[in-house]
Scaffold this active site. Structure first.
Site, PDB file in Angstrom:
ATOM      1  N   GLN A 351     100.600  37.402  86.177  1.00  0.00           N
ATOM      2  CA  GLN A 351      99.639  36.387  85.755  1.00  0.00           C
ATOM      3  C   GLN A 351      98.236  36.973  85.637  1.00  0.00           C
ATOM      4  O   GLN A 351      97.488  36.656  84.711  1.00  0.00           O
ATOM      5  CB  GLN A 351      99.634  35.224  86.750  1.00  0.00           C
ATOM      6  CG  GLN A 351      98.615  34.140  86.465  1.00  0.00           C
ATOM      7  CD  GLN A 351      98.997  33.275  85.280  1.00  0.00           C
ATOM      8  OE1 GLN A 351     100.134  33.327  84.810  1.00  0.00           O
ATOM      9  NE2 GLN A 351      98.058  32.479  84.779  1.00  0.00           N
ATOM     10  N   GLU A 352      97.865  37.831  86.596  1.00  0.00           N
ATOM     11  CA  GLU A 352      96.511  38.356  86.642  1.00  0.00           C
ATOM     12  C   GLU A 352      96.243  39.404  85.575  1.00  0.00           C
ATOM     13  O   GLU A 352      95.182  39.414  84.945  1.00  0.00           O
ATOM     14  CB  GLU A 352      96.233  38.960  88.032  1.00  0.00           C
ATOM     15  CG  GLU A 352      96.178  37.951  89.163  1.00  0.00           C
ATOM     16  CD  GLU A 352      94.970  37.043  89.082  1.00  0.00           C
ATOM     17  OE1 GLU A 352      93.978  37.448  88.468  1.00  0.00           O
ATOM     18  OE2 GLU A 352      95.021  35.934  89.631  1.00  0.00           O
ATOM     19  N   SER A 353      97.170  40.332  85.360  1.00  0.00           N
ATOM     20  CA  SER A 353      96.872  41.460  84.464  1.00  0.00           C
ATOM     21  C   SER A 353      98.019  41.888  83.574  1.00  0.00           C
ATOM     22  O   SER A 353      97.839  42.775  82.743  1.00  0.00           O
ATOM     23  CB  SER A 353      96.450  42.673  85.326  1.00  0.00           C
ATOM     24  OG  SER A 353      97.570  43.167  86.044  1.00  0.00           O
ATOM     25  N   TYR A 439      97.070  27.070  87.168  1.00  0.00           N
ATOM     26  CA  TYR A 439      97.324  28.428  87.662  1.00  0.00           C
ATOM     27  C   TYR A 439      98.478  28.410  88.672  1.00  0.00           C
ATOM     28  O   TYR A 439      99.382  29.258  88.622  1.00  0.00           O
ATOM     29  CB  TYR A 439      96.057  28.971  88.312  1.00  0.00           C
ATOM     30  CG  TYR A 439      96.174  30.361  88.870  1.00  0.00           C
ATOM     31  CD1 TYR A 439      95.965  31.475  88.079  1.00  0.00           C
ATOM     32  CD2 TYR A 439      96.484  30.559  90.215  1.00  0.00           C
ATOM     33  CE1 TYR A 439      96.065  32.758  88.598  1.00  0.00           C
ATOM     34  CE2 TYR A 439      96.582  31.835  90.748  1.00  0.00           C
ATOM     35  CZ  TYR A 439      96.377  32.930  89.943  1.00  0.00           C
ATOM     36  OH  TYR A 439      96.475  34.189  90.463  1.00  0.00           O
TER      37      TYR A 439
END
Length: 451
Positions: A351-353, A439
């Protein structure tokens, strides 16, 4: 495919700024805060320490050198060494009795170069022996020095082209670069056609012939006290440049097609309207696109934060990093080792990168796990050692340590997930924002995918 990065909201920035800088190393053990909120409270309290009596040994009774009988046997120096987890160049050099600078030079590294497990470095000249015949190449350097430019901090491709009297388009062509290409200090940039190297004086002559056309513009600059064009120096601001040259800030912005949020860099050239050097305005210096933008999701980040983010992005771009598949394996292995559900850690990393170690956000969230420096300080306290967020293994360790602590100290898993995005203190006191709820849903969906 990438979703919102960590610390995308102003609330997170504020909670991050509330974190104090890491204290200097202490010889005594110190308690690790149980949560980010507890860490903030602990750092606002006044620390007291009691002095302990210290026994001193007279200097005269201490031997000035280690007796030969007690010296460690020197290990044979291998030609090639494979970096292991926790290694540093200086430690490897010391292990084999080598000079750190010599090892760096042998491998064309610098003190700031990032190394990673599995990377191979040379320790012995025998490893470079086959390349010895290439030694005559330096003899040809007199020609190469006129054709190659070593990038220095603050250099731009347009400035390099002007310095060597060649066209920017030619520099692009000789180096396979474009307007969006990124250069970094130490990089070699061709400033002349290699095919023309034997007859260096002849090809250089046409650019020299063009130089007189530029020469009138150069001496004219001192006349009007630098007006017409200005080369940005470290510490400059657009408003300061405008005031120094007696022009309006809005005019400087308009003449250079800039905005108040545009990032400027040392070495960049600006057109100063109202100056006598009008030819420079006919060939405006292209504005370089920063590596990391200054805004995200409608929020503009402080210039200092964005500047640090751009520096970290440049370092990661110049460093060798594991592939996305390798990072995926590192995340899973680290989570298992630290007692965290691998599917949860993988969900955060994706999700982040998208498992990209070179990712950096405008909030200066770094690497695969998108950890901001202040959260990295907290993670270092949690694991008991200093973590380097630019290092792929340390980056994952920091992210997994934070996930583990959030799971332990949150009332349920959804609140733990929300804490990674919005900040635990903010979630506990305000509740989840709407984008935080999205999120959390995304992380749960990814977790099911990786289970």
């Amino acid at each position: 495919m990438l979703a919102a990065t960590t610390a995308a909201l102003p609330a997170v920035v504020l909670s991050s700024l509330a974190m104090a800088q890491p204290a200097t190393a202490e010889s005594r053990a110190r308690a690790v805060p149980g949560s980010l909120e507890a860490a903030v409270r602990a750092q606002t309290q006044t620390a007291t320490s009691s002095s302990l009596a210290t026994a001193f040994v007279p200097a005269g009774s201490v031997s000035a050198s280690i007796p030969a009988a007690f010296r460690a046997a020197q290990q044979p120096v291998p030609a090639v060494y494979t970096i292991a987890r926790g290694d540093t160049i200086s430690a490897v050099a010391a292990r084999y009795g080598l000079d750190t600078y010599a090892v760096l030079k042998l491998n064309r590294l610098t003190a700031s170069t990032i190394i990673f497990p599995g990377q191979q470095i040379k320790l012995s000249d025998s490893a470079t022996a086959p390349a010895a015949p290439a030694a005559p190449a330096p003899a040809a350097k007199p020609t190469a020095t006129a054709k190659v430019h070593t990038v220095k901090p603050g250099d731009t491709l347009s400035a390099i082209a002007a310095q060597h009297g060649v066209k920017l388009a030619e520099v692009f062509s000789w180096n396979g670069l474009g307007m969006s290409s990124i250069i970094y200090p130490g990089q070699k940039v061709k400033v002349g056609s290699v095919a023309d190297a034997p007859a260096a004086p002849a090809p250089v002559q046409p650019p020299a012939a063009q130089a007189p056309a530029k020469t009138p513009a150069t001496p004219a600059a001192p006349g009007p006290a630098g007006k017409g064009s200005y080369t940005i120096k470290s510490g400059d601001t657009l408003s300061g440049i405008a005031a120094r040259n007696g022009v309006k800030l809005s005019d400087v912005l308009a003449a250079n097609r800039l905005t108040m949020s545009t990032i400027i860099y040392p070495g960049q050239k600006l057109v100063i309207p109202g100056g006598t050097i009008t030819p420079s305005s006919s060939t405006p210096t292209p504005v370089e696109t920063p590596l990391v933008p200054s805004s995200f999701l409608g929020y503009n980040y402080p210039a200092a934060v964005v500047s640090s983010a751009n520096l970290n992005k440049a370092l990661l771009n110049a460093a060798p990093v594991p592939s996305r598949e390798q990072m995926k394996a590192i995340v899973a292995d680290t989570a298992r080792r630290m007692g965290v559900d691998p599917s949860l850690a993988l969900a955060f990393a994706f999700q982040e990168s998208g498992f990209d170690q070179r990712a950096v956000s405008p909030a200066n969230a770094i690497g695969t796990m998108q950890v901001i420096p202040s959260s990295g300080t907290w993670a270092s306290d949690l694991v008991g050692r200093q973590l380097n967020l630019l290092d792929p293994y340390d980056n994952v360790t920091a992210g997994v340590a934070i996930i583990r602590q959030l799971v332990r100290t949150s009332k349920n898993l959804d609140y733990a997930i929300a804490g990674y995005y919005q900040g635990q203190y903010s979630v506990n006191t305000i509740g989840m924002y709407e984008d935080t709820k999205s999120y959390v849903a995304a992380i749960n969906a990814h977790r099911a995918t990786f289970s």
